[in-house]
Motif scaffolding. Structure first.
Motif, PDB file in Angstrom:
ATOM      1  N   ALA A  64     -12.672 -30.484 -22.749  1.00  0.00           N
ATOM      2  CA  ALA A  64     -12.019 -30.685 -21.452  1.00  0.00           C
ATOM      3  C   ALA A  64     -11.110 -31.912 -21.484  1.00  0.00           C
ATOM      4  CB  ALA A  64     -13.067 -30.822 -20.349  1.00  0.00           C
ATOM      5  N   TRP A  65     -11.580 -32.983 -22.093  1.00  0.00           N
ATOM      6  CA  TRP A  65     -10.778 -34.198 -22.213  1.00  0.00           C
ATOM      7  C   TRP A  65      -9.489 -33.921 -23.004  1.00  0.00           C
ATOM      8  CZ3 TRP A  65      -9.730 -36.733 -26.894  1.00  0.00           C
ATOM      9  CH2 TRP A  65      -9.062 -37.941 -26.782  1.00  0.00           C
ATOM     10  N   ARG A  66      -9.667 -33.242 -24.143  1.00  0.00           N
ATOM     11  CA  ARG A  66      -8.513 -32.937 -24.997  1.00  0.00           C
ATOM     12  C   ARG A  66      -7.555 -31.976 -24.283  1.00  0.00           C
ATOM     13  NH1 ARG A  66     -10.910 -32.839 -29.753  1.00  0.00           N
ATOM     14  NH2 ARG A  66     -10.047 -34.839 -30.301  1.00  0.00           N
ATOM     15  N   LEU A  67      -8.078 -30.959 -23.623  1.00  0.00           N
ATOM     16  CA  LEU A  67      -7.242 -30.012 -22.884  1.00  0.00           C
ATOM     17  C   LEU A  67      -6.449 -30.733 -21.805  1.00  0.00           C
ATOM     18  CD1 LEU A  67      -6.374 -27.114 -22.127  1.00  0.00           C
ATOM     19  CD2 LEU A  67      -8.438 -26.963 -20.729  1.00  0.00           C
ATOM     20  N   GLY A  68      -7.101 -31.628 -21.080  1.00  0.00           N
ATOM     21  CA  GLY A  68      -6.403 -32.400 -20.052  1.00  0.00           C
ATOM     22  C   GLY A  68      -5.250 -33.208 -20.614  1.00  0.00           C
ATOM     23  N   ARG A  69      -5.480 -33.841 -21.760  1.00  0.00           N
ATOM     24  CA  ARG A  69      -4.404 -34.608 -22.412  1.00  0.00           C
ATOM     25  C   ARG A  69      -3.248 -33.706 -22.804  1.00  0.00           C
ATOM     26  NH1 ARG A  69      -6.499 -36.831 -27.369  1.00  0.00           N
ATOM     27  NH2 ARG A  69      -4.325 -37.142 -27.818  1.00  0.00           N
ATOM     28  N   TYR A  70      -3.575 -32.561 -23.405  1.00  0.00           N
ATOM     29  CA  TYR A  70      -2.519 -31.645 -23.848  1.00  0.00           C
ATOM     30  C   TYR A  70      -1.710 -31.126 -22.665  1.00  0.00           C
ATOM     31  CZ  TYR A  70      -4.793 -31.402 -28.468  1.00  0.00           C
ATOM     32  OH  TYR A  70      -5.328 -31.692 -29.691  1.00  0.00           O
ATOM     33  N   LEU A  71      -2.387 -30.762 -21.580  1.00  0.00           N
ATOM     34  CA  LEU A  71      -1.673 -30.247 -20.415  1.00  0.00           C
ATOM     35  C   LEU A  71      -0.830 -31.332 -19.761  1.00  0.00           C
ATOM     36  CD1 LEU A  71      -4.404 -27.927 -18.864  1.00  0.00           C
ATOM     37  CD2 LEU A  71      -2.322 -27.221 -20.056  1.00  0.00           C
ATOM     38  N   GLU A  72      -1.319 -32.573 -19.728  1.00  0.00           N
ATOM     39  CA  GLU A  72      -0.538 -33.685 -19.165  1.00  0.00           C
ATOM     40  C   GLU A  72       0.739 -33.911 -19.968  1.00  0.00           C
ATOM     41  OE1 GLU A  72      -2.769 -37.299 -18.827  1.00  0.00           O
ATOM     42  OE2 GLU A  72      -4.209 -36.399 -17.447  1.00  0.00           O
ATOM     43  N   ASP A  73       0.645 -33.751 -21.283  1.00  0.00           N
ATOM     44  CA  ASP A  73       1.820 -33.961 -22.134  1.00  0.00           C
ATOM     45  C   ASP A  73       2.908 -32.925 -21.887  1.00  0.00           C
ATOM     46  OD1 ASP A  73       0.651 -36.153 -23.277  1.00  0.00           O
ATOM     47  OD2 ASP A  73       0.063 -35.138 -25.136  1.00  0.00           O
ATOM     48  N   GLN A  74       2.541 -31.795 -21.285  1.00  0.00           N
ATOM     49  CA  GLN A  74       3.528 -30.741 -21.026  1.00  0.00           C
ATOM     50  C   GLN A  74       4.318 -30.993 -19.742  1.00  0.00           C
ATOM     51  OE1 GLN A  74       1.377 -27.055 -20.932  1.00  0.00           O
ATOM     52  NE2 GLN A  74       0.868 -27.148 -23.092  1.00  0.00           N
ATOM     53  N   VAL A  75       3.796 -31.861 -18.887  1.00  0.00           N
ATOM     54  CA  VAL A  75       4.442 -32.126 -17.605  1.00  0.00           C
ATOM     55  C   VAL A  75       5.466 -33.236 -17.793  1.00  0.00           C
ATOM     56  CG1 VAL A  75       4.096 -32.880 -15.222  1.00  0.00           C
ATOM     57  CG2 VAL A  75       2.375 -31.447 -16.345  1.00  0.00           C
ATOM     58  N   GLU A  76       6.689 -32.955 -17.416  1.00  0.00           N
ATOM     59  CA  GLU A  76       7.736 -33.965 -17.533  1.00  0.00           C
ATOM     60  C   GLU A  76       7.877 -34.695 -16.208  1.00  0.00           C
ATOM     61  OE1 GLU A  76      11.332 -32.969 -19.542  1.00  0.00           O
ATOM     62  OE2 GLU A  76      10.465 -31.100 -20.262  1.00  0.00           O
ATOM     63  N   VAL A  77       7.974 -35.992 -16.270  1.00  0.00           N
ATOM     64  CA  VAL A  77       8.140 -36.782 -15.058  1.00  0.00           C
ATOM     65  C   VAL A  77       9.483 -36.464 -14.428  1.00  0.00           C
ATOM     66  CG1 VAL A  77       8.291 -39.124 -14.137  1.00  0.00           C
ATOM     67  CG2 VAL A  77       6.664 -38.593 -15.961  1.00  0.00           C
ATOM     68  N   ASN A  78      10.515 -36.451 -15.240  1.00  0.00           N
ATOM     69  CA  ASN A  78      11.856 -36.111 -14.769  1.00  0.00           C
ATOM     70  C   ASN A  78      12.271 -34.813 -15.449  1.00  0.00           C
ATOM     71  OD1 ASN A  78      12.152 -38.549 -13.291  1.00  0.00           O
ATOM     72  ND2 ASN A  78      12.619 -39.607 -15.201  1.00  0.00           N
ATOM     73  N   ALA A  79      12.748 -33.900 -14.657  1.00  0.00           N
ATOM     74  CA  ALA A  79      13.203 -32.631 -15.225  1.00  0.00           C
ATOM     75  C   ALA A  79      14.390 -32.893 -16.145  1.00  0.00           C
ATOM     76  CB  ALA A  79      13.609 -31.675 -14.113  1.00  0.00           C
ATOM     77  N   PRO A  80      14.500 -32.117 -17.238  1.00  0.00           N
ATOM     78  CA  PRO A  80      15.644 -32.318 -18.128  1.00  0.00           C
ATOM     79  C   PRO A  80      16.939 -31.947 -17.406  1.00  0.00           C
ATOM     80  CG  PRO A  80      14.418 -30.343 -18.742  1.00  0.00           C
ATOM     81  CD  PRO A  80      13.642 -31.032 -17.676  1.00  0.00           C
ATOM     82  N   PRO A  81      18.046 -32.560 -17.801  1.00  0.00           N
ATOM     83  CA  PRO A  81      19.307 -32.237 -17.118  1.00  0.00           C
ATOM     84  C   PRO A  81      19.690 -30.790 -17.375  1.00  0.00           C
ATOM     85  CG  PRO A  81      19.718 -33.539 -19.086  1.00  0.00           C
ATOM     86  CD  PRO A  81      18.225 -33.484 -18.903  1.00  0.00           C
ATOM     87  N   GLU A  82      20.310 -30.194 -16.393  1.00  0.00           N
ATOM     88  CA  GLU A  82      20.771 -28.816 -16.541  1.00  0.00           C
ATOM     89  C   GLU A  82      22.145 -28.848 -17.201  1.00  0.00           C
ATOM     90  OE1 GLU A  82      21.988 -25.149 -13.683  1.00  0.00           O
ATOM     91  OE2 GLU A  82      20.150 -26.236 -13.177  1.00  0.00           O
ATOM     92  N   LEU A  83      22.226 -28.233 -18.349  1.00  0.00           N
ATOM     93  CA  LEU A  83      23.489 -28.204 -19.067  1.00  0.00           C
ATOM     94  C   LEU A  83      24.272 -26.979 -18.621  1.00  0.00           C
ATOM     95  CD1 LEU A  83      22.169 -29.121 -22.617  1.00  0.00           C
ATOM     96  CD2 LEU A  83      23.107 -30.636 -20.879  1.00  0.00           C
ATOM     97  N   ALA A  84      25.450 -27.221 -18.139  1.00  0.00           N
ATOM     98  CA  ALA A  84      26.264 -26.125 -17.631  1.00  0.00           C
ATOM     99  C   ALA A  84      27.645 -26.190 -18.258  1.00  0.00           C
ATOM    100  CB  ALA A  84      26.377 -26.218 -16.120  1.00  0.00           C
ATOM    101  N   GLU A  85      28.299 -25.067 -18.234  1.00  0.00           N
ATOM    102  CA  GLU A  85      29.680 -24.973 -18.718  1.00  0.00           C
ATOM    103  C   GLU A  85      30.553 -25.816 -17.793  1.00  0.00           C
ATOM    104  OE1 GLU A  85      32.635 -23.280 -21.265  1.00  0.00           O
ATOM    105  OE2 GLU A  85      30.492 -22.939 -21.345  1.00  0.00           O
ATOM    106  N   PRO A  86      31.409 -26.670 -18.352  1.00  0.00           N
ATOM    107  CA  PRO A  86      32.285 -27.464 -17.479  1.00  0.00           C
ATOM    108  C   PRO A  86      33.224 -26.554 -16.686  1.00  0.00           C
ATOM    109  CG  PRO A  86      32.791 -27.855 -19.800  1.00  0.00           C
ATOM    110  CD  PRO A  86      31.628 -26.936 -19.749  1.00  0.00           C
ATOM    111  N   ASP A  87      33.610 -27.012 -15.526  1.00  0.00           N
ATOM    112  CA  ASP A  87      34.505 -26.239 -14.680  1.00  0.00           C
ATOM    113  C   ASP A  87      35.780 -25.920 -15.458  1.00  0.00           C
ATOM    114  OD1 ASP A  87      36.716 -25.834 -12.633  1.00  0.00           O
ATOM    115  OD2 ASP A  87      34.911 -25.888 -11.367  1.00  0.00           O
ATOM    116  N   LEU A  88      36.256 -24.677 -15.319  1.00  0.00           N
ATOM    117  CA  LEU A  88      37.440 -24.245 -16.065  1.00  0.00           C
ATOM    118  C   LEU A  88      38.680 -25.054 -15.703  1.00  0.00           C
ATOM    119  CD1 LEU A  88      37.000 -20.365 -15.976  1.00  0.00           C
ATOM    120  CD2 LEU A  88      36.632 -21.897 -17.899  1.00  0.00           C
TER     121      LEU A  88
END
Length: 144
Positions: A64-88
């Motif tokens: 349970a301790w190890r599972l909790g650590r692994y699941l916490e590592d999957q949660v990002e504090v800040n969402a990654p930036p959304e990469l989008a095609e630059p405006d034409l």
């Protein structure tokens, strides 16, 4: 296995349950990893590791301790930036493009009016424009 099967059945019956399905699959995959690593690090139960092994309760707590650590590592504090095609409009010579004609050309291949072109229509469009990729012919070896 049972949790994955139940999640698959729910998702099959109700496709809107995809998020729950994905979370269950992630949880069970991570749980298997936590179990595996607990044994791998020599922290198995007494029946598997001998007298120095953990009791069942200690083993469950460690997993349970190890599972909790692994699941916490999957949660990002800040969402990654959304990469989008630059405006034409930032592209060179964009101001010379006739948008009305461009829409007319697109609508010719957007058969259902959805604003999307399927692969078959996309292929026809590329062939008609003369820019479809072609297969490279490989020279045949002589039969000697």
């Amino acid at each position: 296995g049972a949790m994955n099967h139940a999640a698959a059945l729910e998702y099959k019956a109700d496709p809107s349950a995809k998020e729950t399905h994905d979370k269950v699959l992630n949880f069970t995959k991570t749980l298997r990893l936590a179990l595996h690593n607990t044994f791998r690090y020599g922290q198995g139960t007494r029946d598997m590791s001998g007298p120095t092994g953990y009791t069942t309760e200690q083993f469950v707590d460690k997993v349970a301790w190890r599972l909790g650590r692994y699941l916490e590592d999957q949660v990002e504090v800040n969402a990654p930036p959304e990469l989008a095609e630059p405006d034409l409009s930032y592209r060179r010579n964009f101001d010379n493009v006739d948008m009305a004609k461009l829409h007319t050309m697109f609508d010719k291949y957007d058969q259902d009016g959805s604003g999307k072109v399927d692969f078959k229509d996309f292929s026809k469009m590329l062939v008609k424009m003369g820019i479809a990729p072609t297969k490279e012919s490989t020279p045949k070896e002589a039969d000697v």
